[in-house]
Motif scaffolding. Structure first.
Motif, PDB file in Angstrom:
ATOM      1  N   ARG A   1       0.822  -1.198   0.000  1.00  0.00           N
ATOM      2  CA  ARG A   1       0.000   0.000   0.000  1.00  0.00           C
ATOM      3  C   ARG A   1       0.859   1.252   0.000  1.00  0.00           C
ATOM      4  O   ARG A   1       1.842   1.336   0.735  1.00  0.00           O
ATOM      5  CB  ARG A   1      -0.841   0.009   1.268  1.00  0.00           C
ATOM      6  N   THR A   2       0.480   2.220  -0.806  1.00  0.00           N
ATOM      7  CA  THR A   2       1.209   3.483  -0.801  1.00  0.00           C
ATOM      8  C   THR A   2       0.382   4.598  -0.181  1.00  0.00           C
ATOM      9  O   THR A   2       0.935   5.560   0.322  1.00  0.00           O
ATOM     10  CB  THR A   2       1.601   3.894  -2.235  1.00  0.00           C
TER      11      THR A   2
ATOM     12  N   LEU B   1      -9.267   4.182   4.557  1.00  0.00           N
ATOM     13  CA  LEU B   1     -10.154   4.301   5.716  1.00  0.00           C
ATOM     14  C   LEU B   1     -10.563   2.939   6.261  1.00  0.00           C
ATOM     15  O   LEU B   1     -11.236   2.863   7.275  1.00  0.00           O
ATOM     16  CB  LEU B   1     -11.414   5.084   5.332  1.00  0.00           C
ATOM     17  N   ARG B   2     -10.146   1.879   5.580  1.00  0.00           N
ATOM     18  CA  ARG B   2     -10.570   0.539   5.973  1.00  0.00           C
ATOM     19  C   ARG B   2     -10.128   0.199   7.399  1.00  0.00           C
ATOM     20  O   ARG B   2     -10.891  -0.392   8.153  1.00  0.00           O
ATOM     21  CB  ARG B   2     -10.027  -0.483   4.982  1.00  0.00           C
ATOM     22  N   ILE B   3      -8.927   0.564   7.785  1.00  0.00           N
ATOM     23  CA  ILE B   3      -8.437   0.198   9.122  1.00  0.00           C
ATOM     24  C   ILE B   3      -9.161   0.990  10.224  1.00  0.00           C
ATOM     25  O   ILE B   3      -9.691   0.384  11.160  1.00  0.00           O
ATOM     26  CB  ILE B   3      -6.908   0.323   9.207  1.00  0.00           C
ATOM     27  N   PRO B   4      -9.236   2.330  10.150  1.00  0.00           N
ATOM     28  CA  PRO B   4      -9.966   3.021  11.220  1.00  0.00           C
ATOM     29  C   PRO B   4     -11.453   2.643  11.265  1.00  0.00           C
ATOM     30  O   PRO B   4     -12.011   2.475  12.346  1.00  0.00           O
ATOM     31  CB  PRO B   4      -9.800   4.508  10.894  1.00  0.00           C
TER      32      PRO B   4
ATOM     33  N   LEU C   1      -9.861  -9.267  10.351  1.00  0.00           N
ATOM     34  CA  LEU C   1      -8.564  -8.587  10.369  1.00  0.00           C
ATOM     35  C   LEU C   1      -7.872  -8.676   9.014  1.00  0.00           C
ATOM     36  O   LEU C   1      -7.204  -7.719   8.594  1.00  0.00           O
ATOM     37  CB  LEU C   1      -7.676  -9.167  11.475  1.00  0.00           C
ATOM     38  N   ILE C   2      -8.026  -9.807   8.322  1.00  0.00           N
ATOM     39  CA  ILE C   2      -7.473  -9.914   6.972  1.00  0.00           C
ATOM     40  C   ILE C   2      -8.141  -8.904   6.054  1.00  0.00           C
ATOM     41  O   ILE C   2      -7.479  -8.227   5.267  1.00  0.00           O
ATOM     42  CB  ILE C   2      -7.624 -11.353   6.439  1.00  0.00           C
ATOM     43  N   TRP C   3      -9.463  -8.758   6.173  1.00  0.00           N
ATOM     44  CA  TRP C   3     -10.172  -7.767   5.354  1.00  0.00           C
ATOM     45  C   TRP C   3      -9.652  -6.355   5.666  1.00  0.00           C
ATOM     46  O   TRP C   3      -9.446  -5.554   4.765  1.00  0.00           O
ATOM     47  CB  TRP C   3     -11.666  -7.839   5.592  1.00  0.00           C
ATOM     48  N   MET C   4      -9.454  -6.069   6.941  1.00  0.00           N
ATOM     49  CA  MET C   4      -8.973  -4.733   7.316  1.00  0.00           C
ATOM     50  C   MET C   4      -7.617  -4.439   6.684  1.00  0.00           C
ATOM     51  O   MET C   4      -7.366  -3.323   6.254  1.00  0.00           O
ATOM     52  CB  MET C   4      -8.871  -4.600   8.842  1.00  0.00           C
TER      53      MET C   4
ATOM     54  N   GLY D   1      -8.280  -5.885   2.313  1.00  0.00           N
ATOM     55  CA  GLY D   1      -9.485  -5.597   1.540  1.00  0.00           C
ATOM     56  C   GLY D   1     -10.105  -6.828   0.907  1.00  0.00           C
ATOM     57  O   GLY D   1     -11.053  -6.728   0.161  1.00  0.00           O
ATOM     58  N   ARG D   2      -9.559  -8.006   1.156  1.00  0.00           N
ATOM     59  CA  ARG D   2     -10.100  -9.244   0.596  1.00  0.00           C
ATOM     60  C   ARG D   2     -10.962  -9.961   1.594  1.00  0.00           C
ATOM     61  O   ARG D   2     -10.764  -9.977   2.737  1.00  0.00           O
ATOM     62  CB  ARG D   2      -8.960 -10.180   0.176  1.00  0.00           C
TER      63      ARG D   2
END
Length: 68
Positions: free
Chosen positions: A2-3, A7-10, A61-64, A67-68
């Motif tokens: 990722r570069t 917003l996926r993590i927060p 957590l994998i999705w976070m 994104g999968r």
């Protein structure tokens, strides 16, 4: 790799906290019936409920992270 931050993590953390709070409230609500069981059955129920929230956690957590 990722570069840019996403917003996926927060948002995932907020969703996780909200989900855990809802789960805890659900268990607290159900405790009125669980408390009527014999102590050995209460122990088993609370152990199962205490571990059950961990089952979907790995995929979440994998999705976070990915994104999968």
């Amino acid at each position: 790799m990722r570069t840019e931050p996403t917003l996926r993590i927060p948002l995932g953390i907020l969703m996780l906290l909200a989900g855990l709070a809802a789960y805890a409230l659900g268990v607290a609500w159900a405790s009125q019936w669980i408390g009527q069981l014999p102590i050995w059955a209460q122990t088993i129920v609370y152990i199962v409920l205490g571990v059950a929230w961990l089952l979907p956690l790995k995929r979440f957590l994998i999705w976070m992270e990915t994104g999968r």
